[in-house]
Design a protein around this motif. Structure first.
Motif, PDB file in Angstrom:
ATOM      1  N   TYR A  46       0.815  -1.134   0.078  1.00 32.44           N
ATOM      2  CA  TYR A  46       0.312  -0.331  -0.149  1.00 32.44           C
ATOM      3  C   TYR A  46       0.770   1.257  -0.096  1.00 32.44           C
ATOM      4  CZ  TYR A  46      -3.503   3.205   1.532  1.00 32.44           C
ATOM      5  OH  TYR A  46      -4.900   4.056   1.062  1.00 32.44           O
ATOM      6  N   ALA A  47       1.636   1.273   0.749  1.00 32.50           N
ATOM      7  CA  ALA A  47       2.929   2.482   0.716  1.00 32.50           C
ATOM      8  C   ALA A  47       3.744   2.747  -0.458  1.00 32.50           C
ATOM      9  CB  ALA A  47       3.879   2.177   2.193  1.00 32.50           C
ATOM     10  N   GLY A  48       3.941   1.243  -1.207  1.00 38.52           N
ATOM     11  CA  GLY A  48       4.343   1.695  -2.174  1.00 38.52           C
ATOM     12  C   GLY A  48       3.533   1.952  -3.324  1.00 38.52           C
ATOM     13  N   VAL A  49       2.377   1.563  -3.474  1.00 31.71           N
ATOM     14  CA  VAL A  49       1.248   2.038  -4.264  1.00 31.71           C
ATOM     15  C   VAL A  49       1.178   3.896  -4.238  1.00 31.71           C
ATOM     16  CG1 VAL A  49      -0.959   2.578  -5.227  1.00 31.71           C
ATOM     17  CG2 VAL A  49       0.316  -0.156  -4.542  1.00 31.71           C
ATOM     18  N   LEU A  50       1.214   4.059  -2.835  1.00 32.48           N
ATOM     19  CA  LEU A  50       1.197   5.483  -2.847  1.00 32.48           C
ATOM     20  C   LEU A  50       2.597   6.728  -3.090  1.00 32.48           C
ATOM     21  CD1 LEU A  50      -1.260   5.942   0.509  1.00 32.48           C
ATOM     22  CD2 LEU A  50      -1.370   6.409  -1.911  1.00 32.48           C
ATOM     23  N   PHE A  51       3.580   5.599  -3.109  1.00 27.54           N
ATOM     24  CA  PHE A  51       4.756   6.041  -3.243  1.00 27.54           C
ATOM     25  C   PHE A  51       5.067   6.259  -4.733  1.00 27.54           C
ATOM     26  CE2 PHE A  51       9.705   5.580  -5.141  1.00 27.54           C
ATOM     27  CZ  PHE A  51       9.473   6.591  -4.400  1.00 27.54           C
ATOM     28  N   PRO A  60      -9.123   3.265  -4.221  1.00 30.41           N
ATOM     29  CA  PRO A  60      -8.397   3.162  -5.371  1.00 30.41           C
ATOM     30  C   PRO A  60      -7.067   2.441  -4.759  1.00 30.41           C
ATOM     31  CG  PRO A  60      -9.372   4.968  -6.056  1.00 30.41           C
ATOM     32  CD  PRO A  60      -9.274   4.668  -4.254  1.00 30.41           C
ATOM     33  N   ALA A  61      -6.013   3.112  -3.783  1.00 29.04           N
ATOM     34  CA  ALA A  61      -4.809   2.551  -3.679  1.00 29.04           C
ATOM     35  C   ALA A  61      -5.026   1.509  -3.512  1.00 29.04           C
ATOM     36  CB  ALA A  61      -3.920   3.788  -2.874  1.00 29.04           C
ATOM     37  N   VAL A  66      -4.158  -4.564  -2.621  1.00 24.16           N
ATOM     38  CA  VAL A  66      -4.766  -6.252  -2.598  1.00 24.16           C
ATOM     39  C   VAL A  66      -4.657  -6.917  -3.792  1.00 24.16           C
ATOM     40  CG1 VAL A  66      -6.627  -7.193  -2.000  1.00 24.16           C
ATOM     41  CG2 VAL A  66      -5.880  -5.319  -0.342  1.00 24.16           C
ATOM     42  N   GLY A  67      -4.904  -6.292  -4.992  1.00 26.51           N
ATOM     43  CA  GLY A  67      -4.921  -6.539  -6.270  1.00 26.51           C
ATOM     44  C   GLY A  67      -3.507  -7.112  -6.561  1.00 26.51           C
ATOM     45  N   PHE A  68      -2.465  -6.414  -6.354  1.00 26.54           N
ATOM     46  CA  PHE A  68      -1.356  -6.568  -6.519  1.00 26.54           C
ATOM     47  C   PHE A  68      -0.534  -7.936  -5.210  1.00 26.54           C
ATOM     48  CE2 PHE A  68       3.437  -6.790  -5.193  1.00 26.54           C
ATOM     49  CZ  PHE A  68       3.847  -6.586  -6.690  1.00 26.54           C
ATOM     50  N   VAL A 115      -6.198   2.205   4.540  1.00 20.37           N
ATOM     51  CA  VAL A 115      -6.671   2.680   3.831  1.00 20.37           C
ATOM     52  C   VAL A 115      -8.170   3.667   4.764  1.00 20.37           C
ATOM     53  CG1 VAL A 115      -8.765   2.728   2.535  1.00 20.37           C
ATOM     54  CG2 VAL A 115      -7.719   1.515   1.951  1.00 20.37           C
ATOM     55  N   ALA A 116      -8.137   3.425   5.867  1.00 20.02           N
ATOM     56  CA  ALA A 116      -9.284   4.235   7.066  1.00 20.02           C
ATOM     57  C   ALA A 116      -8.487   5.647   7.635  1.00 20.02           C
ATOM     58  CB  ALA A 116      -9.426   2.971   8.061  1.00 20.02           C
TER      59      ALA A 116
END
Length: 144
Positions: A46-51, A60-61, A66-68, A115-116
């Motif tokens: 999750y941190a990587g997605v937002l990076f 979406p993030a 989770v999809g990855f 996410v929350a």
């Protein structure tokens, strides 16, 4: 928040999650180590997605993270991650070794709280910006 600040924050968050995961691994074994490692892996994703996409919204993030994780887990069914993991610790940490259907449920456990939190922080930030953009009104001294 500027993209650069988000990226720095995500690097710090990923480093913190890694320290927690390695600490749990050093102090525990068995189910706690396995399941917390899975959830914390998803938190790092999750941190990587937002990076990579600092302006992405929380839902979406979270969906991308989770999809990855699910894709990586299903990729383990091919045996390729196991072969790569036999040669590289980095591959083992990133791709895992073997498919475990229980992991599919633990990935959201690592992502949903983030996410929350992201949603809450974003809402507070927008509220603060909205309040600061209102014009200052001075009380009227005139009587009607």
């Amino acid at each position: 928040m500027p993209a650069r600040s988000v990226r720095l924050l995500m690097l710090a968050a990923a480093a913190l999650v890694l320290v927690v995961a390695l600490g749990i691994r050093a102090l525990s074994d068995g189910a706690l180590e396995q399941h917390s490692g899975t959830a914390l892996y998803a938190s790092m994703v999750y941190a990587g997605v937002l990076f990579l996409w600092p302006r992405l919204g929380p839902l979406p993030a979270g969906a991308v993270a989770v999809g990855f994780c699910w894709l990586v887990e299903f990729f383990q069914l091919t045996g390729i991650p196991a072969a790569l993991s036999a040669r590289s610790l980095l591959a083992r940490l990133a791709l895992g070794v073997q498919f475990d259907p229980t992991d599919l449920a633990w990935y959201p456990v690592g992502v949903v709280p983030l996410v929350a939190l992201h949603w809450l922080l974003r809402a507070r930030s927008r509220a603060a910006r909205g309040a600061s953009s209102l014009p200052d009104r001075k009380p009227s001294t005139e009587r009607s």
